[in-house]
Design a protein around this motif. Structure first.
Motif, PDB file in Angstrom:
ATOM      1  N   ALA A 161       0.869  -1.184   0.000  1.00  0.00           N
ATOM      2  CA  ALA A 161       0.000   0.000   0.000  1.00  0.00           C
ATOM      3  C   ALA A 161       0.905   1.235   0.000  1.00  0.00           C
ATOM      4  CB  ALA A 161      -0.910   0.011   1.219  1.00  0.00           C
ATOM      5  N   ILE A 162       0.454   2.282  -0.673  1.00  0.00           N
ATOM      6  CA  ILE A 162       1.265   3.497  -0.795  1.00  0.00           C
ATOM      7  C   ILE A 162       0.446   4.687  -0.324  1.00  0.00           C
ATOM      8  CG2 ILE A 162       2.515   5.019  -2.374  1.00  0.00           C
ATOM      9  CD1 ILE A 162       3.064   2.632  -4.134  1.00  0.00           C
ATOM     10  N   GLU A 163       1.030   5.450   0.610  1.00  0.00           N
ATOM     11  CA  GLU A 163       0.396   6.646   1.129  1.00  0.00           C
ATOM     12  C   GLU A 163       1.002   7.866   0.446  1.00  0.00           C
ATOM     13  OE1 GLU A 163       1.216   6.476   5.238  1.00  0.00           O
ATOM     14  OE2 GLU A 163      -0.040   4.712   5.623  1.00  0.00           O
ATOM     15  N   LEU A 170      -4.604  13.889   1.716  1.00  0.00           N
ATOM     16  CA  LEU A 170      -3.936  12.622   1.977  1.00  0.00           C
ATOM     17  C   LEU A 170      -4.750  11.477   1.394  1.00  0.00           C
ATOM     18  CD1 LEU A 170      -2.826  13.137   5.704  1.00  0.00           C
ATOM     19  CD2 LEU A 170      -1.423  13.346   3.645  1.00  0.00           C
ATOM     20  N   LYS A 171      -4.039  10.521   0.806  1.00  0.00           N
ATOM     21  CA  LYS A 171      -4.734   9.397   0.187  1.00  0.00           C
ATOM     22  C   LYS A 171      -3.860   8.159   0.301  1.00  0.00           C
ATOM     23  CE  LYS A 171      -7.081   7.997  -4.065  1.00  0.00           C
ATOM     24  NZ  LYS A 171      -7.430   8.383  -5.458  1.00  0.00           N
ATOM     25  N   THR A 172      -4.500   7.028   0.517  1.00  0.00           N
ATOM     26  CA  THR A 172      -3.804   5.746   0.594  1.00  0.00           C
ATOM     27  C   THR A 172      -4.284   4.860  -0.539  1.00  0.00           C
ATOM     28  OG1 THR A 172      -3.570   5.869   3.007  1.00  0.00           O
ATOM     29  CG2 THR A 172      -3.351   3.701   1.989  1.00  0.00           C
ATOM     30  N   ALA A 174      -4.510   1.263  -1.917  1.00  0.00           N
ATOM     31  CA  ALA A 174      -4.394  -0.134  -1.525  1.00  0.00           C
ATOM     32  C   ALA A 174      -3.781  -0.945  -2.658  1.00  0.00           C
ATOM     33  CB  ALA A 174      -5.772  -0.684  -1.135  1.00  0.00           C
ATOM     34  N   PRO A 208       3.684  10.192  -3.898  1.00  0.00           N
ATOM     35  CA  PRO A 208       3.863   9.232  -2.797  1.00  0.00           C
ATOM     36  C   PRO A 208       4.830   9.766  -1.753  1.00  0.00           C
ATOM     37  CG  PRO A 208       5.181   8.565  -4.673  1.00  0.00           C
ATOM     38  CD  PRO A 208       4.407   9.790  -5.121  1.00  0.00           C
ATOM     39  N   ARG A 210       5.095   7.488   1.401  1.00  0.00           N
ATOM     40  CA  ARG A 210       5.344   6.345   2.278  1.00  0.00           C
ATOM     41  C   ARG A 210       4.809   5.066   1.621  1.00  0.00           C
ATOM     42  NH1 ARG A 210       7.042   5.645   7.299  1.00  0.00           N
ATOM     43  NH2 ARG A 210       6.306   3.895   8.583  1.00  0.00           N
ATOM     44  N   LYS A 212       3.958   0.891   2.441  1.00  0.00           N
ATOM     45  CA  LYS A 212       3.719  -0.081   3.519  1.00  0.00           C
ATOM     46  C   LYS A 212       3.635  -1.480   2.924  1.00  0.00           C
ATOM     47  CE  LYS A 212      -0.323  -0.264   5.479  1.00  0.00           C
ATOM     48  NZ  LYS A 212      -1.514   0.075   6.294  1.00  0.00           N
ATOM     49  N   GLY A 227       6.298  -0.221   7.475  1.00  0.00           N
ATOM     50  CA  GLY A 227       6.290   0.912   6.563  1.00  0.00           C
ATOM     51  C   GLY A 227       7.679   1.515   6.385  1.00  0.00           C
ATOM     52  N   TRP A 230       9.142   6.930   1.415  1.00  0.00           N
ATOM     53  CA  TRP A 230       9.327   6.770  -0.031  1.00  0.00           C
ATOM     54  C   TRP A 230      10.753   7.133  -0.452  1.00  0.00           C
ATOM     55  CZ3 TRP A 230       6.404   4.328  -3.467  1.00  0.00           C
ATOM     56  CH2 TRP A 230       6.674   4.511  -4.830  1.00  0.00           C
TER      57      TRP A 230
END
Length: 244
Positions: A161-163, A170-172, A174, A208, A210, A212, A227, A230
């Motif tokens: 997953a990338i935050e 903010l968006k994650t 999946a 991006p 971060r 995980k 995590g 990036w």
């Protein structure tokens, strides 16, 4: 007593033979002059003209062409040597990089399986990300380790997953949002460690910050979630996909 006056005229006896001899001498001298001139002209006409020898000229031309060919061959050989030297230096640099990578792997492997190594189960050792040229895709390499069960293989799957930030929020993303093509995740199977490669797609406008990793082994082998920043994942060194 008075002297007698000097005679005004001298009387000589005429000699026709002497006159003929003088005339004959003049004629002979004139004829000799003509003969000498004719002989000199004939000799000059018969003498070869001094100049370059045609055969020697041809020989020098052939020698010049031969020297030009030799120079061309030497220049070509020098060029080939320079290219070969450049290729050799590049090969040596690549081999040095490979040796350095192998030494790193060896040190990592020695620490992992050594007698004094701390026993631990499934773990995420590192993550490396690298952009794919001219696309929004990124190559990802996840390094998994375990030395709890040395005689058994650890098998399972991992997901990423990338935050980040999109449109100022903010968006994650999946695993299913990254377009990896395998909804179940990337498979792994190893005894000591393995580098698991994959590719993800980031949407346009997404920045991006971060990444995980979630890895889960089957048969009660454990689950791990970790995590990484990036920028940290970009700076991490990528080695060959080694499986032990």
């Amino acid at each position: 007593m008075s002297r007698s006056p000097s005679p005004r005229f001298i009387v000589q006896q005429h000699d026709p033979a002497a006159a003929r001899r003088r005339l004959l001498f003049v004629v002979v001298a004139w004829l000799a002059t003509l003969a000498f001139a004719a002989l000199a002209g004939w000799f000059l006409a018969r003498s070869p003209v001094i100049g370059p020898d045609p055969a020697e000229h041809v020989r020098l031309q052939d020698e010049n062409e031969t020297l030009k060919q030799r120079v061309a061959v030497l220049e070509r050989a020098d060029q080939v040597d320079r290219v070969a030297s450049s290729d050799l230096q590049q090969t040596l640099r690549e081999r040095e990089e490979e040796i350095a990578g192998l030494r790193t792997d060896l040190g990592f492997y020695a620490r992992l399986v050594g007698g004094g190594a701390r026993r631990e189960g499934l773990a995420v050792h590192s993550v490396h990300v690298e952009p794919v040229r001219d696309s929004s895709a990124w190559n990802v390499v996840v390094t998994l380790t375990q030395n709890m069960k040395r005689s058994q293989s650890s098998e399972g799957r991992l997901q990423i997953a990338i935050e980040g930030v999109a449109n100022g929020q903010l968006k994650t993303l999946a695993w299913t949002d990254l377009g990896a093509g395998n909804a179940a995740g990337l498979p792994f199977s190893f005894k000591y460690f393995q580098r698991v490669p994959g590719t993800v797609m980031l949407p346009e406008g997404f920045t991006p910050n971060r990444i995980k990793v979630v890895a889960e082994a089957t048969g009660g082998g454990g689950r791990v979630e970790q995590g990484f920043g990036w920028s940290e994942a970009q700076a991490a060194e990528e080695s060959s996909n080694v499986q032990q």
